[in-house]
Motif scaffolding. Structure first.
Motif, PDB file in Angstrom:
ATOM      1  N   PRO A   1       6.187   7.381  -0.397  1.00 29.77           N
ATOM      2  CA  PRO A   1       7.008   7.202   0.804  1.00 29.77           C
ATOM      3  C   PRO A   1       6.621   8.196   1.913  1.00 29.77           C
ATOM      4  O   PRO A   1       6.473   9.385   1.651  1.00 29.77           O
ATOM      5  CB  PRO A   1       8.429   7.483   0.304  1.00 29.77           C
ATOM      6  CG  PRO A   1       8.385   7.171  -1.140  1.00 29.77           C
ATOM      7  CD  PRO A   1       7.008   7.565  -1.599  1.00 29.77           C
TER       8      PRO A   1
ATOM      9  N   PHE B   1      12.414   3.368   0.616  1.00 31.86           N
ATOM     10  CA  PHE B   1      12.607   3.903  -0.729  1.00 31.86           C
ATOM     11  C   PHE B   1      14.102   4.159  -0.980  1.00 31.86           C
ATOM     12  O   PHE B   1      14.623   3.854  -2.050  1.00 31.86           O
ATOM     13  CB  PHE B   1      11.810   5.200  -0.926  1.00 31.86           C
ATOM     14  CG  PHE B   1      12.011   5.801  -2.283  1.00 31.86           C
ATOM     15  CD1 PHE B   1      11.273   5.352  -3.361  1.00 31.86           C
ATOM     16  CD2 PHE B   1      12.978   6.776  -2.489  1.00 31.86           C
ATOM     17  CE1 PHE B   1      11.484   5.870  -4.635  1.00 31.86           C
ATOM     18  CE2 PHE B   1      13.200   7.299  -3.763  1.00 31.86           C
ATOM     19  CZ  PHE B   1      12.447   6.838  -4.831  1.00 31.86           C
TER      20      PHE B   1
ATOM     21  N   TYR C   1      -0.568   1.227   2.898  1.00 28.02           N
ATOM     22  CA  TYR C   1       0.465   1.999   2.210  1.00 28.02           C
ATOM     23  C   TYR C   1      -0.123   2.646   0.961  1.00 28.02           C
ATOM     24  O   TYR C   1      -0.783   2.005   0.164  1.00 28.02           O
ATOM     25  CB  TYR C   1       1.621   1.079   1.841  1.00 28.02           C
ATOM     26  CG  TYR C   1       2.762   1.784   1.154  1.00 28.02           C
ATOM     27  CD1 TYR C   1       3.333   2.923   1.710  1.00 28.02           C
ATOM     28  CD2 TYR C   1       3.272   1.316  -0.051  1.00 28.02           C
ATOM     29  CE1 TYR C   1       4.379   3.575   1.100  1.00 28.02           C
ATOM     30  CE2 TYR C   1       4.333   1.956  -0.671  1.00 28.02           C
ATOM     31  CZ  TYR C   1       4.874   3.085  -0.091  1.00 28.02           C
ATOM     32  OH  TYR C   1       5.921   3.729  -0.712  1.00 28.02           O
TER      33      TYR C   1
ATOM     34  N   SER D   1       8.680   4.349   5.401  1.00 29.00           N
ATOM     35  CA  SER D   1       8.753   3.978   3.988  1.00 29.00           C
ATOM     36  C   SER D   1       9.734   4.856   3.220  1.00 29.00           C
ATOM     37  O   SER D   1      10.224   4.457   2.160  1.00 29.00           O
ATOM     38  CB  SER D   1       7.363   4.001   3.339  1.00 29.00           C
ATOM     39  OG  SER D   1       6.625   5.112   3.724  1.00 29.00           O
ATOM     40  N   LYS D   2      10.069   6.047   3.731  1.00 29.45           N
ATOM     41  CA  LYS D   2      11.093   6.846   3.065  1.00 29.45           C
ATOM     42  C   LYS D   2      12.436   6.132   3.082  1.00 29.45           C
ATOM     43  O   LYS D   2      13.186   6.161   2.113  1.00 29.45           O
ATOM     44  CB  LYS D   2      11.233   8.209   3.757  1.00 29.45           C
ATOM     45  CG  LYS D   2      10.334   9.262   3.176  1.00 29.45           C
ATOM     46  CD  LYS D   2      10.742  10.659   3.607  1.00 29.45           C
ATOM     47  CE  LYS D   2       9.672  11.646   3.181  1.00 29.45           C
ATOM     48  NZ  LYS D   2       9.761  12.921   3.908  1.00 29.45           N
TER      49      LYS D   2
END
Length: 486
Positions: A262, A237, A258, A233-234
RNA sequence: GGAGAGAUGGCCGAGUGGCUUAAGGCGCACGCUUGGAAAGCGUGUAUACCGCAAGGUAUCCAGGGUUCGAAUCCCUGUCUCUCCGCCA
């Protein structure tokens, strides 16, 4: 993400650009100015407290050393130092509490401000036409074997590609009749919005991908990359997909739901190769000599298509999985507009070599993506449906993604002896092209009266065995006998 | 899946509670030296934020905790490496 200092110093400009995007600045920005001011005050106060704590803590140490040195002089001498140490220690304890409170306060302000900043879209360049919807996008070019211009040199918007002499079919009918596309079995094994390819159809998909990759790597200077099809998720982002557009993505819940923050150890299926490739340089400082760097990548793309129920349900237009060749560039800020034009031309070259009629649209402020400062869409002509369909989207993100993903470069030609301050790179990307949509464009544009599909000249070497004489090559896709549902 | 070892600046690497303001080396930049170069010598070499500035604060994989004080001690997580098992 926009630069905090820029937003602070240019609030009226930011508000105007948001309005151009059809957004209400008051809603997007909220109490930006007040929160920012409180945040700065909080940080200053917090750091004063921290400095005081560090100072007193160091004093404790100095006194302890002195107390130790005084030991030979007897207990009284030592006790004198401890009389000073004890109040200092309780001071530090008190400061610790104050610091913790101020930290909480400031952290919440920082979070609020980041929340605002992260949800503000990129600002459209001045060359982008102001408009509300795709109706207001501007036609920049029309191509059908050559550019179609009016007598005064402008794109001939009245031009429509010639219709075939027979009734043109949409690609799903062509594909099912030829036995190369199978939507029913795809729905059985995977659900709606999937497709199975057979025989020469499967080969056509692969031929298109190889043709595009060869063109971009051999003639346009791109380096081929084969990235993972899952990212954390980083990375999402960094490109701007999260936190706002998570519902468009497939999330592998192996690390739990989630959280909104992130992570670097969760897994999401990529919606486009833009995500893994742009994030290759996340948290890195490049050398100026590495710019411009151009990558191309052929990957599947996975999109949940939430909110598009009932839209484009027939055919291959809107699938949960499709393949795409993506072009990504990292460049110096002053080069990004020129690179944007070049990248768009690189994508157009694919359509031109395949002989597919298309038009280039400059997206208006209201129709642009969240992270983009300027976007061209390439739309291919589909005679089976009598309309243009988006097949590529080429965007200049300027420093918007680089700021989120922390991608910098260090200028190498700086003045002698002066510290060279690193700057954010500019990132760009575009489809070069969406292979699934190119496939259906080939089917519709190259369909013949007898139901077969002629193979575009540029694809012949990819569809045939090069060791055989050219006279023996297949030049059309005929009904497949032992495959599919024909 | 089992066992063990690690994660420190651009890189290598020291560092078992306060002389770390992160040693030392490599690399890089600039200067001195030279006919020119190499070597040598000297100086400088992270990022972000707050502040007009002086300066300050944070960051030694991440998040918690212990302590007056944590790169250092404790807990949790992540990743990497080695060995074993399984596996395309």
């Amino acid at each position: 993400m926009l630069d905090l200092g820029y937003v602070r110093a240019n609030l009226p400009v930011v508000e105007e650009k948001l309005r151009a995007r059809g957004m209400d600045p008051a809603v997007v920005l909220g109490d930006f100015a007040a929160i920012d001011q409180n945040r700065r005050g909080g940080i200053t106060h917090l750091e004063q407290l921290q400095a005081e704590r560090n100072k007193k803590s160091t004093q404790v140490e100095a006194l302890r050393i002195q107390a130790k040195a005084a030991e030979p002089l007897g207990l009284d001498a030592v006790a004198k130092f401890y009389e000073q140490i004890t109040p200092l220690e309780s001071d530090v304890r008190l400061l610790k509490e104050l610091i913790e409170n101020e930290e909480k306060h400031t952290a919440s302000l920082i979070q609020q401000l980041n929340g605002i900043l992260q949800s503000v879209p990129n600002l459209p360049q001045d060359s982008v036409p102001v408009g509300k919807s795709e109706q207001d996008n501007r036609v920049e070019k029309i191509w059908d074997g050559g550019e179609k211009l009016t007598s005064d040199g402008k794109p001939d918007t009245a031009y429509i590609p010639a219709a075939p002499s027979f009734h043109a079919l949409p690609h799903w009918e062509i594909g099912e009749r030829l036995g190369i596309l199978d939507f029913e079995r795809a729905a059985k094994i995977s659900g709606s919005r999937f497709v199975v390819h057979y025989g020469q159809g499967a080969r056509l998909e692969r031929a298109l991908a190889n043709f595009m990759l060869d063109l971009h790597t051999r003639e346009h200077g791109y380096t081929e990359v084969l990235p993972p099809y899952m990212v954390n998720s980083k990375s999402l982002f960094g490109t701007g997909n999260l936190p706002k557009f998570g519902e468009d993505l497939f999330h592998c819940d192996d690390k739990g739901p989630y959280t909104g923050q992130p992570q670097d150890n969760d897994h999401w299926l990529i919606p486009t190769a833009e995500v893994p490739v742009t994030n290759l340089f996340r948290d890195e400082t490049l050398d100026e000599s590495q710019l411009t760097t151009s990558f191309c990548a052929y990957t599947p793309c996975f999109r949940s298509e939430a909110g598009s129920y009932g839209k484009d349900v027939r055919g291959m237009i809107r699938q949960h999985q499709f393949q795409k060749v993506e072009l990504v560039k990292f460049c110096k800020p002053e080069d990004s507009n020129a690179e944007h034009e070049r990248l768009t031309r690189d994508a157009e070259a694919v359509l031109e070599r395949l002989g597919l009629p298309y038009r280039r649209m400059l997206l208006c402020t209201g129709d642009m993506g969240f992270a983009s400062a300027k976007t061209y869409d390439l739309e291919v002509w589909l005679p089976g449906q009598n309309l243009y369909r988006e097949i590529s989207s080429c965007s200049n993100f300027e420093a918007f993604q680089a700021r989120r993903a922390n991608i910098r470069f260090r200028p190498s030609g700086a003045a002698q002896g002066k510290a060279k301050k690193s700057e954010f790179v500019h990132t760009l990307n575009g489809s070069g092209l969406a292979v699934g949509r190119t496939y259906l464009a080939v089917l519709e544009n190259y369909q013949q009266a007898d139901g077969t599909v002629r193979i575009p000249e540029a694809l012949l070497p990819y569809m045939n065995d090069p060791s055989k004489p050219r006279a023996e090559w297949e030049t059309k896709i005929a009904p497949q006998r032992h495959t599919g549902r024909s």
